[in-house]
Enzyme design. Structure first.
Site, PDB file in Angstrom:
ATOM      1  N   THR A 113       0.925  -1.165  -0.096  1.00  0.00           N
ATOM      2  CA  THR A 113       0.100  -0.034   0.135  1.00  0.00           C
ATOM      3  C   THR A 113       0.778   1.293   0.152  1.00  0.00           C
ATOM      4  O   THR A 113       1.780   1.415   0.555  1.00  0.00           O
ATOM      5  CB  THR A 113      -0.902   0.096   1.176  1.00  0.00           C
ATOM      6  OG1 THR A 113      -1.483   1.190   1.199  1.00  0.00           O
ATOM      7  CG2 THR A 113      -0.478  -0.205   2.405  1.00  0.00           C
ATOM      8  N   ASP A 138      -0.101   3.682   1.405  1.00  0.00           N
ATOM      9  CA  ASP A 138      -0.246   4.397   2.790  1.00  0.00           C
ATOM     10  C   ASP A 138       0.851   3.979   3.790  1.00  0.00           C
ATOM     11  O   ASP A 138       0.897   4.553   4.962  1.00  0.00           O
ATOM     12  CB  ASP A 138      -1.671   4.044   3.100  1.00  0.00           C
ATOM     13  CG  ASP A 138      -2.629   4.295   2.164  1.00  0.00           C
ATOM     14  OD1 ASP A 138      -2.536   5.317   1.396  1.00  0.00           O
ATOM     15  OD2 ASP A 138      -3.862   3.831   2.003  1.00  0.00           O
ATOM     16  N   HIS A 198      -4.784   7.613   3.364  1.00  0.00           N
ATOM     17  CA  HIS A 198      -6.371   7.434   4.114  1.00  0.00           C
ATOM     18  C   HIS A 198      -6.235   7.749   5.437  1.00  0.00           C
ATOM     19  O   HIS A 198      -6.039   8.852   5.633  1.00  0.00           O
ATOM     20  CB  HIS A 198      -6.167   5.801   4.093  1.00  0.00           C
ATOM     21  CG  HIS A 198      -7.263   4.805   4.569  1.00  0.00           C
ATOM     22  ND1 HIS A 198      -8.698   5.506   3.829  1.00  0.00           N
ATOM     23  CD2 HIS A 198      -7.878   4.030   5.116  1.00  0.00           C
ATOM     24  CE1 HIS A 198      -9.569   4.805   4.427  1.00  0.00           C
ATOM     25  NE2 HIS A 198      -8.991   3.914   5.297  1.00  0.00           N
ATOM     26  N   GLN A 234      -0.295   9.844  -7.706  1.00  0.00           N
ATOM     27  CA  GLN A 234       0.716   9.093  -6.506  1.00  0.00           C
ATOM     28  C   GLN A 234       0.919   7.881  -6.607  1.00  0.00           C
ATOM     29  O   GLN A 234       1.894   7.274  -6.137  1.00  0.00           O
ATOM     30  CB  GLN A 234       0.210   9.620  -5.094  1.00  0.00           C
ATOM     31  CG  GLN A 234       0.210  11.191  -4.816  1.00  0.00           C
ATOM     32  CD  GLN A 234      -0.713  11.285  -3.667  1.00  0.00           C
ATOM     33  OE1 GLN A 234      -0.147  11.402  -2.359  1.00  0.00           O
ATOM     34  NE2 GLN A 234      -2.017  11.447  -3.966  1.00  0.00           N
TER      35      GLN A 234
HETATM   36  O1  F6P Z   1      -5.150   2.721   0.322  1.00  0.00           O
HETATM   37  C1  F6P Z   1      -4.408   3.348  -0.989  1.00  0.00           C
HETATM   38  C2  F6P Z   1      -5.223   4.676  -1.286  1.00  0.00           C
HETATM   39  O2  F6P Z   1      -4.581   5.249  -2.387  1.00  0.00           O
HETATM   40  C3  F6P Z   1      -5.557   5.712  -0.254  1.00  0.00           C
HETATM   41  O3  F6P Z   1      -4.333   6.407  -0.092  1.00  0.00           O
HETATM   42  C4  F6P Z   1      -6.843   6.196  -0.614  1.00  0.00           C
HETATM   43  O4  F6P Z   1      -7.536   6.790   0.534  1.00  0.00           O
HETATM   44  C5  F6P Z   1      -7.737   5.280  -1.408  1.00  0.00           C
HETATM   45  O5  F6P Z   1      -6.611   4.208  -1.665  1.00  0.00           O
HETATM   46  C6  F6P Z   1      -8.241   5.576  -2.389  1.00  0.00           C
HETATM   47  O6  F6P Z   1      -9.130   4.574  -2.885  1.00  0.00           O
HETATM   48  P1  F6P Z   1      -9.880   4.326  -4.228  1.00  0.00           P
HETATM   49  O7  F6P Z   1      -8.637   3.728  -5.184  1.00  0.00           O
HETATM   50  O8  F6P Z   1     -10.828   3.344  -4.096  1.00  0.00           O
HETATM   51  O9  F6P Z   1     -10.395   5.691  -4.645  1.00  0.00           O
END
Ligand code: F6P
Length: 375
Positions: free
Chosen positions: A135, A137, A181, A301
């Site tokens: 991840t 994150d 997140h 990112q």
């Molecule tokens: O967990 C990785 C992440 O990029 C987080 O930083 C972000 O909050 C989330 O996924 C975004 O999720 P999605 O791709 O479902 O919009």
């Protein structure tokens, strides 16, 4: 010693740089060193439940090390509550059948915190599972790092560098909203590396006055611009309290009715705080008189070529997973520890959010170089 012959692999949750390096590392070691067969499932646990699989041979693993995203595709489903055929079902028994029919000795699941929870659910249902922590994150517990983080850190840092050009040329305040997140690792790391003047993270609720004060102090020294790294999960003190209260209410809810009410209350509270970066920008413009702008870095990112660190980490964790499976180990996450790896019981990992501890050295570093943290 185990005698695993066939292993399955899937990628779940948000795509993250280094996923293909990990699939390749797992596959090369499993096939080349241990003589196993590798079966790929498309689109995360959804493709697993729908039995969408294909043989991953050496050709499929070749040339993918440097490619972003995941060659397997991904999704964000929960194994115990999945929408299938127009209704929400517990897909665990379905997945058990798929695993048995495919004659898999182990299932390798590459993903973040949500995937760790899915992996534990499948493991408790009797499926041998190994989880690899990915991840951007970096919020998975009991591992030094997660693949994807280092690439995202480079991208977010580069963005902060570039935003400085407009900030100083136009004498503006620029807020860069950074993913992560509920954890501040990415914003904190990129903020320090990019020399942000203020860094806001979920772990430290901010006050608009404190941020405005930092900007005004810079103005008093003749610096009429500021760059602020804002974690997407950062909140002011009032919002942080409201969210924490709604989350405790949800945890304490007992009956299904209470649970449903608490869930929708939390959703409303979170909704109230959406787009907080834009609201913060307006408040700071009012408080400082400086033109203020927002840049949301978004999916940039986590896109594109993984950096060397993530390729190395993905390869290390992927190959280590094959070795553990060959030794008959399952029910674990393969953690990165120093230069090596270590199996960690999934029960210790699932559902545990690794946030930035208040006494973490990065926080002290930020303070020591004069960066405001909004508190
Ligand atoms: O967990 C990785 C992440 O990029 C987080 O930083 C972000 O909050 C989330 O996924 C975004 O999720 P999605 O791709 O479902 O919009």
């Amino acid at each position: 010693m185990g005698n695993a012959k066939r292993i399955g692999v899937l990628t779940a949750g948000g795509d993250s740089p280094g996923l293909n390096a990990a699939i390749r590392g797992l596959g090369k070691a499993a096939i080349g060193r241990h003589g196993m067969e590798l079966i790929g499932f498309r689109d995360g646990v959804r493709g697993l439940a729908e039995n969408r699989c294909f043989q991953l041979g050496p050709e499929a693993l070749s040339g993918i090390l440097t490619i972003g995203g995941t060659i397997l595709g991904t999704s964000r489903d929960k194994v115990h509550r999945m929408r299938m055929g127009g209704e929400v079902v517990d897909a665990i028994p379905i997945i058990k059948d798929v695993v048995e029919q495919a004659d898999l000795d182990c299932l390798v699941m590459l993903g973040g915190g949500g995937t760790a929870k899915n992996a534990l659910r499948l493991s408790e249902a009797g499926i041998p599972v190994v989880h690899l922590p990915k991840t951007i994150d970096r919020d998975v517990a009991h591992t030094d790092n997660t693949f994807g983080f280092s690439t995202a850190l480079e991208i977010a840092t580069d963005a902060i560098d570039r935003l400085h050009s407009t900030a100083h040329s136009h004498h503006r305040v620029i807020l860069a909203e950074i993913m992560g997140h509920k954890a501040g690792w990415l914003a904190l790391g990129a903020g320090i590396a990019g020399g942000a003047d203020v860094i806001l993270i979920p772990e430290i609720p901010y006050s608009v006055d404190a941020i405005a004060e930092t900007i005004r102090a810079r103005q008093a020294r003749g610096t009429n611009f500021s760059v602020i790294a804002v974690a997407e999960g950062a909140n002011d003190t009032a919002a942080a309290q409201a969210i924490a209260a709604a989350e405790s209410l949800k945890k304490a809810a007992g009956t299904p009715q209470e649970k449903a009410a608490a869930k929708s209350h939390l959703a409303r509270v979170l909704d109230d705080h959406r787009e907080h970066t834009f609201r913060l920008a307006r408040s700071l413009e009012d408080a400082t008189g400086l033109e203020t702008r927002v840049t949301i870095l978004g999916y940039v990112q986590r896109g594109g070529t993984p950096c060397a660190e993530d390729r190395l980490l993905g390869s290390r964790i992927g190959t280590a997973a094959a070795d553990l499976i060959a030794d008959g180990v399952s029910g674990v996450m393969v953690a990165s520890k120093g230069d090596g790896t270590e199996p960690v019981d999934l029960k210790k990992v699932a559902g545990v959010l690794a946030q930035v501890p208040p006494d973490h050295p990065w926080i002290q570093t930020a303070r020591d170089v004069g960066t405001g943290l909004g508190d």
